[in-house]
Design a protein around this motif. Sequence first.
Motif, PDB file in Angstrom:
ATOM      1  N   GLN A 172      76.152  52.056  28.077  1.00 47.64           N
ATOM      2  CA  GLN A 172      75.366  53.280  27.903  1.00 47.64           C
ATOM      3  C   GLN A 172      75.032  53.520  26.425  1.00 47.64           C
ATOM      4  O   GLN A 172      75.217  54.623  25.896  1.00 47.64           O
ATOM      5  CB  GLN A 172      76.107  54.486  28.500  1.00 47.64           C
ATOM      6  N   GLN A 173      74.552  52.459  25.783  1.00 45.58           N
ATOM      7  CA  GLN A 173      74.125  52.521  24.396  1.00 45.58           C
ATOM      8  C   GLN A 173      72.614  52.300  24.324  1.00 45.58           C
ATOM      9  O   GLN A 173      72.036  51.634  25.184  1.00 45.58           O
ATOM     10  CB  GLN A 173      74.843  51.457  23.560  1.00 45.58           C
ATOM     11  N   SER A 174      71.989  52.848  23.285  1.00 45.68           N
ATOM     12  CA  SER A 174      70.542  52.689  23.114  1.00 45.68           C
ATOM     13  C   SER A 174      70.195  51.223  22.855  1.00 45.68           C
ATOM     14  O   SER A 174      70.728  50.606  21.919  1.00 45.68           O
ATOM     15  CB  SER A 174      70.064  53.549  21.940  1.00 45.68           C
ATOM     16  N   VAL A 175      69.305  50.672  23.678  1.00 43.22           N
ATOM     17  CA  VAL A 175      68.878  49.280  23.493  1.00 43.22           C
ATOM     18  C   VAL A 175      68.125  49.134  22.170  1.00 43.22           C
ATOM     19  O   VAL A 175      68.291  48.138  21.454  1.00 43.22           O
ATOM     20  CB  VAL A 175      68.001  48.827  24.679  1.00 43.22           C
ATOM     21  N   ALA A 176      67.320  50.127  21.828  1.00 44.69           N
ATOM     22  CA  ALA A 176      66.573  50.067  20.565  1.00 44.69           C
ATOM     23  C   ALA A 176      67.525  50.011  19.371  1.00 44.69           C
ATOM     24  O   ALA A 176      67.317  49.238  18.422  1.00 44.69           O
ATOM     25  CB  ALA A 176      65.641  51.275  20.443  1.00 44.69           C
ATOM     26  N   ARG A 177      68.582  50.820  19.394  1.00 47.13           N
ATOM     27  CA  ARG A 177      69.560  50.797  18.299  1.00 47.13           C
ATOM     28  C   ARG A 177      70.317  49.478  18.254  1.00 47.13           C
ATOM     29  O   ARG A 177      70.648  48.970  17.179  1.00 47.13           O
ATOM     30  CB  ARG A 177      70.547  51.969  18.433  1.00 47.13           C
ATOM     31  N   LEU A 178      70.596  48.912  19.414  1.00 48.89           N
ATOM     32  CA  LEU A 178      71.249  47.602  19.448  1.00 48.89           C
ATOM     33  C   LEU A 178      70.350  46.534  18.836  1.00 48.89           C
ATOM     34  O   LEU A 178      70.813  45.658  18.095  1.00 48.89           O
ATOM     35  CB  LEU A 178      71.611  47.231  20.883  1.00 48.89           C
ATOM     36  N   PHE A 179      69.045  46.589  19.165  1.00 47.81           N
ATOM     37  CA  PHE A 179      68.097  45.656  18.559  1.00 47.81           C
ATOM     38  C   PHE A 179      68.128  45.785  17.029  1.00 47.81           C
ATOM     39  O   PHE A 179      68.128  44.795  16.305  1.00 47.81           O
ATOM     40  CB  PHE A 179      66.689  45.907  19.078  1.00 47.81           C
ATOM     41  N   MET A 180      68.134  47.026  16.553  1.00 47.08           N
ATOM     42  CA  MET A 180      68.179  47.246  15.103  1.00 47.08           C
ATOM     43  C   MET A 180      69.477  46.706  14.507  1.00 47.08           C
ATOM     44  O   MET A 180      69.483  46.110  13.429  1.00 47.08           O
ATOM     45  CB  MET A 180      68.064  48.744  14.798  1.00 47.08           C
ATOM     46  N   ALA A 181      70.580  46.925  15.223  1.00 49.19           N
ATOM     47  CA  ALA A 181      71.888  46.488  14.720  1.00 49.19           C
ATOM     48  C   ALA A 181      71.988  44.973  14.632  1.00 49.19           C
ATOM     49  O   ALA A 181      72.810  44.447  13.865  1.00 49.19           O
ATOM     50  CB  ALA A 181      72.993  47.040  15.614  1.00 49.19           C
ATOM     51  N   GLY A 182      71.177  44.258  15.404  1.00 52.99           N
ATOM     52  CA  GLY A 182      71.253  42.802  15.407  1.00 52.99           C
ATOM     53  C   GLY A 182      70.503  42.127  14.275  1.00 52.99           C
ATOM     54  O   GLY A 182      70.658  40.914  14.072  1.00 52.99           O
ATOM     55  N   ILE A 183      69.716  42.887  13.499  1.00 52.99           N
ATOM     56  CA  ILE A 183      68.879  42.267  12.459  1.00 52.99           C
ATOM     57  C   ILE A 183      69.723  41.629  11.364  1.00 52.99           C
ATOM     58  O   ILE A 183      69.627  40.415  11.107  1.00 52.99           O
ATOM     59  CB  ILE A 183      67.925  43.308  11.843  1.00 52.99           C
TER      60      ILE A 183
END
Length: 436
Positions: A172-183
């Motif tokens: 239940q975490q934001s997918v967009a924030r996860l994408f950002m965190a992976g950069i």
Amino acid sequence: MGESTTLLAGLVMLVALLLLLASGLWVSLSLLAISMLGLVLFTDTPVGSLVVSTIWDASWSWAMTALPLFIWMGEILFRTRLSEDMFKGLAPWVNWMPGRLLHVNVLGCGMMAAVAGSSSVTCATVARMALPELKRRGYHEGMMLGTLAGSGTLGLMIPPSIIMIVYGVTAQQSVARLFMAGILPGMLLMALFMGYVMLWSALNPDEVPPRDPPMPFGAKLWNSRRLIPVVLLIVAVIGTIYGGVATPTEAATFGVLGALVLAAATGGLTLRSMGESLLSAMKISCMISFIVACAAVLSITVGFLGIPQVLAAAVQAMELSPMMLLVVLTVCFLVLGCFLEGISILVLSSAVVLPMVQAAGIDLLWFGIYIIIVIEIAQLTPPLGFNLFVLQSMTGRDIWRVTMASLPFIGLLLLAVVLITVFPEIVTAVPDMMMR
């Protein structure tokens, strides 16, 4: 339910799961079977209605709609000349670096990861073109295999990552924030891989072929011309998410349209390739969605049985620090990685692990990147390392040879785990900055 009964239920379900997986039953059906077994044996819950409602709730999650679209985008580009264009386009720019064209494997996998979202697809696409070229030029076989196996794991880290979408839904975490965190972690891994290649080349100069004749700047640009549309597509898809212009699902839709246009422009879009990409995307999406839905049933079951609470209390009684908890989890995940693929590890463990991690005060966004790096290592551990199988099938070498070539990159991935643990800002800096 007493603690002893809860532990008995957990033990019975664990044994049943191991037996089902050993029998060759699908992971999704195994998860569903042990969930129903736990409910029937240890609770008075109406199993049928609970299972049906849970699967239904898990299957219509809006975040999951991005999954088949991103998979389809990668499948479309996988069937174009992208791998050939990547080698021709990247080779002139890295020819001057220590290690020369071995860096094409790292950069090519990084670029493919941004359109495929899958480790094995990334590894196979780049290896298909790079291996014959590097072998013809006389590059060291171990480094060829190692760079491809290690860099192929970037498909899990660099957005749009399929496993990030699954983790976002599960935790239940934001997918967009996860994408950002992976950069930044993705860039860190690429830097570690390229740094190792340069260090190895400096220590083994006789193993690196001579440098190709210098190429004029204009010729380099001309060789890279076909990469420019792909780079623009990647920037557009990810940029719209980071800029808040589009949700991951909307960005994935634009990505599919862009991939179709690129495939048509390069002559890679035919009726046959279109059908193959759709069929492959459908198979992969259905497999992942079914695993996630059955894992949701498992989460409900262990919640009813109180297993996470008992384990969390046991961890607290052991007085493990968050650091030691991460060490224990890392070992457990690596053992699971010997027998299961990445998404199965994630959904199988989430029902028990996530409550423990939350109780320890660990940020779930950071934990998502941590677990993805650990699962990347699992892609390189025998006997079920998927990247090892890909390279074994493409080279004809035995699995032991490929595994030995991958060992330095397993060490680099473990180093990345240490770095993001010591410096968590590597993960959190971009999401925090973009959300201000």
